[in-house]
Design an enzyme around this catalytic site. Structure first.
Site, PDB file in Angstrom:
ATOM      1  N   HIS A 213      50.490  75.027   0.812  1.00  0.00           N
ATOM      2  CA  HIS A 213      51.057  76.307   0.385  1.00  0.00           C
ATOM      3  C   HIS A 213      52.575  76.151   0.261  1.00  0.00           C
ATOM      4  CE1 HIS A 213      47.566  78.777   2.380  1.00  0.00           C
ATOM      5  NE2 HIS A 213      47.127  77.809   1.614  1.00  0.00           N
TER       6      HIS A 213
ATOM      7  N   GLU B 107      54.921  78.179   1.081  1.00  0.00           N
ATOM      8  CA  GLU B 107      55.618  78.691   2.264  1.00  0.00           C
ATOM      9  C   GLU B 107      55.604  77.665   3.398  1.00  0.00           C
ATOM     10  OE1 GLU B 107      53.455  81.796  -0.066  1.00  0.00           O
ATOM     11  OE2 GLU B 107      52.766  80.066   1.089  1.00  0.00           O
TER      12      GLU B 107
ATOM     13  N   CYS C 148      50.175  83.595   4.653  1.00  0.00           N
ATOM     14  CA  CYS C 148      48.932  83.580   5.416  1.00  0.00           C
ATOM     15  C   CYS C 148      49.287  83.300   6.876  1.00  0.00           C
ATOM     16  CB  CYS C 148      47.994  82.515   4.855  1.00  0.00           C
ATOM     17  SG  CYS C 148      48.496  80.818   5.233  1.00  0.00           S
TER      18      CYS C 148
ATOM     19  N   CYS D  92      51.047  79.889   7.415  1.00  0.00           N
ATOM     20  CA  CYS D  92      52.423  79.831   6.926  1.00  0.00           C
ATOM     21  C   CYS D  92      53.354  80.711   7.754  1.00  0.00           C
ATOM     22  CB  CYS D  92      52.468  80.228   5.453  1.00  0.00           C
ATOM     23  SG  CYS D  92      51.612  79.031   4.397  1.00  0.00           S
TER      24      CYS D  92
END
Length: 171
Positions: free
Chosen positions: A66, A68, A96, A99
């Protein structure tokens, strides 16, 4: 938004914030064009400079890729710990839990996002798609000390359209 008692939850968005969020949407579109889930994020330092930008890269099978999370990894190796808390992460979608935890452990500052995890879960449910394998917890449920601003309703339709395109449904 963060808890109402947290004064950081009432930080108004500036035209600069909106411009950074639009850049995140562009990165999410790049991700979609590359066949990946449409998420994009940038890291802005205390001087207002974009120091890192990335998009989702999970299509290769590593679902920890991801943007992030990549920002947290990059910041840990490239920004002095004392300056990390002054940096802002802008992102097309709310972090999420994975993250959000990485963000908190690294000590980054405020998060500004367009669409919430709850919004994405609701969109997916409305399109008849299965739930994600991780709960759609709000950032502050995972990392209560982080200042959070979002969702941003005036940009949410753009993010929804990207996710609909990825899912192969009409938004």
């Amino acid at each position: 938004m963060t808890k109402p008692s947290d004064p950081r939850s009432h930080v108004p968005l500036t035209p600069t914030d909106i411009a950074f969020l639009r850049r995140c949407i562009d990165l999410a579109r790049e991700s979609l064009d590359a066949g990946d889930e449409p998420f994009g994020s940038i890291l802005v330092d205390a001087d207002g400079s974009v120091v890192y930008a990335d998009r989702n890269r999970v299509s290769g099978g590593d679902h920890t890729r991801h943007p992030e999370f990549e920002i947290a990894r990059w910041a840990a190796g490239n920004i002095d710990p004392a300056r990390r808390g002054e940096a802002v992460v802008y992102t097309s979608g709310e972090h999420c839990p994975m993250c959000a935890a990485a963000h908190a452990w690294v000590g980054l500052g405020r998060i500004v996002y367009v669409a919430s995890g709850r919004q994405l879960a609701d969109w997916r449910a409305g399109w008849g798609l299965p739930d994600a394998p991780v709960a759609a917890l709000a950032i502050n449920e995972v990392a209560p000390g982080i200042g959070v601003t979002g969702p941003v309703p005036e940009l949410a339709d753009d993010v929804r359209a990207l996710h609909a395109a990825f899912a192969g449904v009409e938004s």
